[in-house]
Motif scaffolding. Sequence first.
Motif, PDB file in Angstrom:
ATOM      1  N   LEU A 112       0.856  -1.183   0.000  1.00  0.00           N
ATOM      2  CA  LEU A 112       0.000   0.000   0.000  1.00  0.00           C
ATOM      3  C   LEU A 112       0.890   1.230   0.000  1.00  0.00           C
ATOM      4  CD1 LEU A 112      -2.798   1.363   0.211  1.00  0.00           C
ATOM      5  CD2 LEU A 112      -2.584   1.165   2.710  1.00  0.00           C
ATOM      6  N   LEU A 113       0.914   1.902  -1.145  1.00  0.00           N
ATOM      7  CA  LEU A 113       1.643   3.161  -1.261  1.00  0.00           C
ATOM      8  C   LEU A 113       0.695   4.279  -0.857  1.00  0.00           C
ATOM      9  CD1 LEU A 113       3.148   2.641  -4.834  1.00  0.00           C
ATOM     10  CD2 LEU A 113       4.283   2.198  -2.647  1.00  0.00           C
ATOM     11  N   LEU A 114       1.193   5.266  -0.147  1.00  0.00           N
ATOM     12  CA  LEU A 114       0.402   6.435   0.208  1.00  0.00           C
ATOM     13  C   LEU A 114       1.001   7.641  -0.504  1.00  0.00           C
ATOM     14  CD1 LEU A 114      -0.056   5.705   4.012  1.00  0.00           C
ATOM     15  CD2 LEU A 114      -1.629   5.175   2.131  1.00  0.00           C
ATOM     16  N   LEU A 115       0.183   8.300  -1.319  1.00  0.00           N
ATOM     17  CA  LEU A 115       0.631   9.426  -2.131  1.00  0.00           C
ATOM     18  C   LEU A 115      -0.111  10.694  -1.746  1.00  0.00           C
ATOM     19  CD1 LEU A 115       0.514   7.766  -5.689  1.00  0.00           C
ATOM     20  CD2 LEU A 115       2.433   7.816  -4.092  1.00  0.00           C
ATOM     21  N   ASP A 116       0.565  11.820  -1.917  1.00  0.00           N
ATOM     22  CA  ASP A 116      -0.082  13.118  -1.802  1.00  0.00           C
ATOM     23  C   ASP A 116      -0.761  13.373  -3.146  1.00  0.00           C
ATOM     24  OD1 ASP A 116      -0.668  15.870  -2.022  1.00  0.00           O
ATOM     25  OD2 ASP A 116       0.933  16.388  -0.626  1.00  0.00           O
ATOM     26  N   ASP A 125       5.785   4.329   1.572  1.00  0.00           N
ATOM     27  CA  ASP A 125       5.687   3.067   0.833  1.00  0.00           C
ATOM     28  C   ASP A 125       5.372   1.925   1.795  1.00  0.00           C
ATOM     29  OD1 ASP A 125       8.088   2.744   2.154  1.00  0.00           O
ATOM     30  OD2 ASP A 125       9.283   2.433   0.347  1.00  0.00           O
ATOM     31  N   ASN A 126       5.025   2.302   3.021  1.00  0.00           N
ATOM     32  CA  ASN A 126       4.786   1.329   4.077  1.00  0.00           C
ATOM     33  C   ASN A 126       3.371   1.473   4.654  1.00  0.00           C
ATOM     34  OD1 ASN A 126       5.482  -0.768   5.717  1.00  0.00           O
ATOM     35  ND2 ASN A 126       6.648   0.474   7.164  1.00  0.00           N
ATOM     36  N   GLY A 127       2.399   1.700   3.769  1.00  0.00           N
ATOM     37  CA  GLY A 127       1.024   1.901   4.204  1.00  0.00           C
ATOM     38  C   GLY A 127       0.430   0.710   4.934  1.00  0.00           C
ATOM     39  N   ILE A 128       0.878  -0.488   4.615  1.00  0.00           N
ATOM     40  CA  ILE A 128       0.357  -1.687   5.278  1.00  0.00           C
ATOM     41  C   ILE A 128       0.625  -1.596   6.785  1.00  0.00           C
ATOM     42  CG2 ILE A 128       0.566  -4.201   5.476  1.00  0.00           C
ATOM     43  CD1 ILE A 128      -0.341  -3.905   2.731  1.00  0.00           C
ATOM     44  N   ASP A 129       1.878  -1.314   7.144  1.00  0.00           N
ATOM     45  CA  ASP A 129       2.219  -1.213   8.564  1.00  0.00           C
ATOM     46  C   ASP A 129       1.473  -0.061   9.235  1.00  0.00           C
ATOM     47  OD1 ASP A 129       3.870  -3.408   8.457  1.00  0.00           O
ATOM     48  OD2 ASP A 129       5.738  -2.254   8.429  1.00  0.00           O
ATOM     49  N   VAL A 131      -1.473   1.192   8.508  1.00  0.00           N
ATOM     50  CA  VAL A 131      -2.874   0.808   8.723  1.00  0.00           C
ATOM     51  C   VAL A 131      -2.969  -0.258   9.809  1.00  0.00           C
ATOM     52  CG1 VAL A 131      -4.876  -0.321   7.653  1.00  0.00           C
ATOM     53  CG2 VAL A 131      -3.663   1.497   6.437  1.00  0.00           C
ATOM     54  N   GLU A 132      -2.065  -1.229   9.793  1.00  0.00           N
ATOM     55  CA  GLU A 132      -2.113  -2.279  10.815  1.00  0.00           C
ATOM     56  C   GLU A 132      -1.848  -1.723  12.213  1.00  0.00           C
ATOM     57  OE1 GLU A 132       0.561  -5.267   9.235  1.00  0.00           O
ATOM     58  OE2 GLU A 132      -1.142  -6.384   8.414  1.00  0.00           O
ATOM     59  N   GLN A 133      -0.985  -0.708  12.324  1.00  0.00           N
ATOM     60  CA  GLN A 133      -0.676  -0.102  13.619  1.00  0.00           C
ATOM     61  C   GLN A 133      -1.746   0.893  14.069  1.00  0.00           C
ATOM     62  OE1 GLN A 133       3.239   1.561  13.009  1.00  0.00           O
ATOM     63  NE2 GLN A 133       4.140  -0.457  12.665  1.00  0.00           N
ATOM     64  N   ASP A 134      -2.542   1.379  13.128  1.00  0.00           N
ATOM     65  CA  ASP A 134      -3.568   2.382  13.422  1.00  0.00           C
ATOM     66  C   ASP A 134      -4.843   2.064  12.633  1.00  0.00           C
ATOM     67  OD1 ASP A 134      -4.780   4.757  14.350  1.00  0.00           O
ATOM     68  OD2 ASP A 134      -3.963   5.914  12.669  1.00  0.00           O
ATOM     69  N   PRO A 135      -5.463   0.899  12.886  1.00  0.00           N
ATOM     70  CA  PRO A 135      -6.607   0.479  12.073  1.00  0.00           C
ATOM     71  C   PRO A 135      -7.841   1.368  12.194  1.00  0.00           C
ATOM     72  CG  PRO A 135      -6.321  -1.010  13.926  1.00  0.00           C
ATOM     73  CD  PRO A 135      -5.143  -0.079  13.918  1.00  0.00           C
ATOM     74  N   SER A 136      -7.916   2.159  13.258  1.00  0.00           N
ATOM     75  CA  SER A 136      -9.047   3.075  13.388  1.00  0.00           C
ATOM     76  C   SER A 136      -8.766   4.420  12.721  1.00  0.00           C
ATOM     77  CB  SER A 136      -9.408   3.278  14.857  1.00  0.00           C
ATOM     78  OG  SER A 136      -8.308   3.821  15.544  1.00  0.00           O
ATOM     79  N   GLY A 137      -7.523   4.623  12.257  1.00  0.00           N
ATOM     80  CA  GLY A 137      -7.170   5.841  11.536  1.00  0.00           C
ATOM     81  C   GLY A 137      -7.018   7.068  12.407  1.00  0.00           C
ATOM     82  N   ASP A 138      -6.750   6.882  13.695  1.00  0.00           N
ATOM     83  CA  ASP A 138      -6.603   8.023  14.605  1.00  0.00           C
ATOM     84  C   ASP A 138      -5.461   8.956  14.206  1.00  0.00           C
ATOM     85  OD1 ASP A 138      -8.720   7.098  16.168  1.00  0.00           O
ATOM     86  OD2 ASP A 138      -7.407   5.956  17.487  1.00  0.00           O
TER      87      ASP A 138
END
Length: 143
Positions: A112-116, A125-129, A131-138
């Motif tokens: 999961l790439l995160l782009l502006d 380039d580490n969107g997976i980690d 999201v897994e570390q912050d699954p509620s998106g806080d």
Amino acid sequence: MAHLEASLGKDVIGKDGSTVEVSSLVDYELLGVYFSAQWCTPCRNFTPVLTDCYNKLNAAGKRWEIIFISLDKDEETCKEHYESMPWLLFPFENDLKEQLSDKYGVTAIPTLLLLDPKTGDLVSDNGIDLVEQDPSGDKFPWK
């Protein structure tokens, strides 16, 4: 936005099958580019986590979008995999898929790439980690 179009092309596919112009994504806070495939067990395990996070953030009024890039072997399998996803789809036959993988060094899936979306710059380039570390998106937008 020209940077995003250079990488992603002019159009992606909406959940309802409509054409969505990549240029329309500029108003989002963050753009995820999700490389995945149905044959990949880690992908099948992560997709529901990402879906839940995506839905929570959108319900909370956060502005982010994801584009799924399928690395499935055929378009039918891609469509089956995409059925469980609420976001946009990169056209299966788009030749830019391989260029995108090379540009961002995608060597494994899921990625999961995160782009502006305003600049096309890589946020992570580490969107997976993230999201897994912050699954509620806080901590969204994870910059």
